[in-house]
Design a protein around this motif. Structure first.
Motif, short mmCIF file in Angstrom:
data_model
loop_
_atom_site.label_atom_id
_atom_site.label_comp_id
_atom_site.label_asym_id
_atom_site.label_seq_id
_atom_site.Cartn_x
_atom_site.Cartn_y
_atom_site.Cartn_z
N VAL A 100 -47.38 -35.94 34.96
CA VAL A 100 -46.45 -35.60 36.03
C VAL A 100 -45.08 -36.15 35.70
N SER A 101 -44.06 -35.45 36.17
CA SER A 101 -42.70 -35.90 35.91
C SER A 101 -41.79 -35.46 37.05
N VAL A 102 -40.78 -36.28 37.34
CA VAL A 102 -39.78 -35.95 38.35
C VAL A 102 -38.40 -35.99 37.69
N CYS A 103 -37.62 -34.96 37.91
CA CYS A 103 -36.25 -34.90 37.39
C CYS A 103 -35.28 -35.17 38.53
N PRO A 104 -34.70 -36.38 38.61
CA PRO A 104 -33.79 -36.72 39.72
C PRO A 104 -32.55 -35.84 39.77
N LYS A 105 -32.05 -35.42 38.61
CA LYS A 105 -30.83 -34.62 38.57
C LYS A 105 -31.02 -33.24 39.19
N CYS A 106 -32.18 -32.62 38.87
CA CYS A 106 -32.44 -31.28 39.40
C CYS A 106 -33.33 -31.32 40.64
N ASN A 107 -33.78 -32.54 41.03
CA ASN A 107 -34.64 -32.73 42.20
C ASN A 107 -35.86 -31.82 42.15
N LYS A 108 -36.52 -31.86 41.00
CA LYS A 108 -37.70 -31.03 40.78
C LYS A 108 -38.81 -31.89 40.18
N GLY A 109 -40.04 -31.60 40.55
CA GLY A 109 -41.17 -32.33 40.00
C GLY A 109 -42.20 -31.36 39.44
N GLY A 110 -42.86 -31.76 38.36
CA GLY A 110 -43.88 -30.92 37.75
C GLY A 110 -45.13 -31.71 37.42
N ILE A 111 -46.29 -31.03 37.41
CA ILE A 111 -47.56 -31.67 37.11
C ILE A 111 -48.45 -30.68 36.37
N VAL A 112 -49.18 -31.15 35.35
CA VAL A 112 -50.04 -30.26 34.56
C VAL A 112 -51.39 -30.94 34.28
N GLU A 113 -52.38 -30.12 33.96
CA GLU A 113 -53.64 -30.61 33.40
C GLU A 113 -53.95 -29.78 32.16
N ILE A 114 -54.16 -30.48 31.06
CA ILE A 114 -54.51 -29.84 29.79
C ILE A 114 -55.87 -30.39 29.36
N ASP A 124 -48.29 -27.18 38.54
CA ASP A 124 -47.56 -26.93 39.78
C ASP A 124 -46.17 -27.52 39.62
N VAL A 125 -45.21 -26.89 40.24
CA VAL A 125 -43.82 -27.37 40.23
C VAL A 125 -43.31 -27.36 41.67
N ILE A 126 -42.69 -28.45 42.08
CA ILE A 126 -42.08 -28.54 43.41
C ILE A 126 -40.58 -28.70 43.24
N ALA A 127 -39.83 -27.78 43.82
CA ALA A 127 -38.37 -27.89 43.84
C ALA A 127 -37.97 -28.39 45.22
N ALA A 128 -37.55 -29.63 45.30
CA ALA A 128 -37.18 -30.23 46.59
C ALA A 128 -35.86 -29.64 47.09
N GLU A 129 -35.79 -29.46 48.41
CA GLU A 129 -34.55 -28.99 49.01
C GLU A 129 -33.59 -30.18 49.19
N GLU A 130 -32.36 -29.88 49.54
CA GLU A 130 -31.36 -30.94 49.71
C GLU A 130 -31.82 -31.95 50.76
N GLY A 131 -31.76 -33.22 50.40
CA GLY A 131 -32.16 -34.28 51.32
C GLY A 131 -33.60 -34.71 51.17
N GLN A 132 -34.44 -33.84 50.61
CA GLN A 132 -35.84 -34.18 50.40
C GLN A 132 -36.00 -35.04 49.15
N GLY A 133 -37.15 -35.72 49.04
CA GLY A 133 -37.36 -36.61 47.90
C GLY A 133 -38.73 -36.44 47.28
N LEU A 134 -38.80 -36.74 45.98
CA LEU A 134 -40.04 -36.62 45.23
C LEU A 134 -40.46 -37.97 44.67
N GLY A 135 -41.77 -38.16 44.53
CA GLY A 135 -42.32 -39.36 43.91
C GLY A 135 -43.50 -38.99 43.05
N SER A 136 -43.86 -39.83 42.10
CA SER A 136 -44.97 -39.52 41.20
C SER A 136 -45.68 -40.80 40.77
N TYR A 137 -46.89 -40.61 40.25
CA TYR A 137 -47.66 -41.74 39.73
C TYR A 137 -48.68 -41.21 38.74
N ILE A 138 -48.84 -41.91 37.63
CA ILE A 138 -49.85 -41.58 36.62
C ILE A 138 -50.81 -42.75 36.51
#
Length: 280
Positions: free
Chosen positions: A65-79, A139-153
């Motif tokens: 999983v990864s969160v991009c603070p600049k684009c306010n987007k988070g992604g997660i995969v399973e391989i 899955d990819v989540i694009a947060a709207e303005e003001g919303q926030g993302l968090g992640s943990y591995i």
């Protein structure tokens, strides 16, 4: 002597309920060898309190999983791969990261599009690793303005979590992701529980009440209220808001969010191999 199929069903039922072999055999026979109906039967009889999540069997691989603070987007995969040895290899870790980077950087319409876009990565990795590899989900989540993302591995990629909050709060979001990794809630709140799941629990609760001699004299309305309480209690255990916050130990998630004037809008939790039947 029971045939191999019956023995396998008994084994599955025992693993999922913790009930004895003969109880499982009878439950299956009484319910046309249907495992799900047999689980309900055992629960109604008080032999099994709840079905264990036997579908959380392990197939090998990694989540990331990864969160991009600049684009306010988070992604997660399973391989996935065939062995744990390969899952820990540098080449497989590189493949997993490459797939995550791809879905983060490209607006994939669906999994087929993600698979098509990463074919080259998989062909290269398969030649080097010599195992069957698979892009299972993303899955990819694009947060709207003001919303926030968090992640943990967790455990080097055995479990990954992505959380979306109503208001940006990186510390809270990352803490909640850690909690979700450890406690594995199925829903955020009771209202998120599917109607079919609630109906199933309601039927089990009513059957338990009907079989309880102490409640025999209770009026129907009282029995219905008791059943509703049983259902809400059981389902609340699977709801994030009712769980005690891992990083606090005293407050529930709901209380923590209320104090922070925040709200969990969505969470995604991937555990390697969940739902995949691993052939022995």
């Amino acid at each position: 002597m029971a045939d191999q199929n019956t023995i396998a069903l008994i084994k599955t039922l025992r693993e999922r309920t913790g009930a004895g072999m003969m109880d499982c055999k009878k439950a299956l026979e009484e319910n046309g060898m249907d495992v799900e109906k047999a689980i309900d039967y055992l629960r109604e009889k008080g032999i099994a309190k709840a079905a264990k999540r036997a579908d959380r069997t392990a197939a090998e691989g990694l989540t990331k999983v990864s969160v991009c603070p600049k684009c306010n987007k988070g992604g997660i995969v399973e391989i996935n791969c065939e062995t744990d040895f390969v899952a820990g290899s540098d080449k497989f870790i590189e493949l997993t990261q490459g797939c995550l980077d791809y879905v983060m950087q490209n607006d994939c319409a669906d999994l087929d599009a993600a698979v098509a876009g990463t074919t080259g990565l998989f062909n290269d990795a398969a030649l080097a690793l010599g195992e069957k590899l698979g892009f299972r989900r993303y899955d990819v989540i694009a947060a709207e303005e003001g919303q926030g993302l968090g992640s943990y591995i967790h455990m080097g990629g055995k479990i990954s979590v992505l959380v979306l909050l109503e208001k940006a709060d990186a510390e809270l979001a990352n803490g909640l992701a850690m909690h979700i990794a450890a406690n594995n809630p199925a829903y955020i709140a009771l209202e998120d529980v599917p109607a079919a799941t609630r109906e199933r629990e309601q039927n089990i609760a009513l059957a338990e009440i009907a079989a309880d001699p102490k409640l025999a004299s209770k009026p129907d309305m009282a029995k219905a209220k008791i059943a509703q309480g049983k259902v809400d209690k059981r389902l609340s255990e699977s709801c994030l808001l009712f769980q005690t916050y891992l990083l606090d130990g005293a407050q529930t998630i709901a209380q923590v969010l209320e104090a922070k004037h925040n709200k969990v809008l969505k969470f995604i939790r991937y555990a390697v191999g969940e739902g995949i039947e691993k052939v022995a």
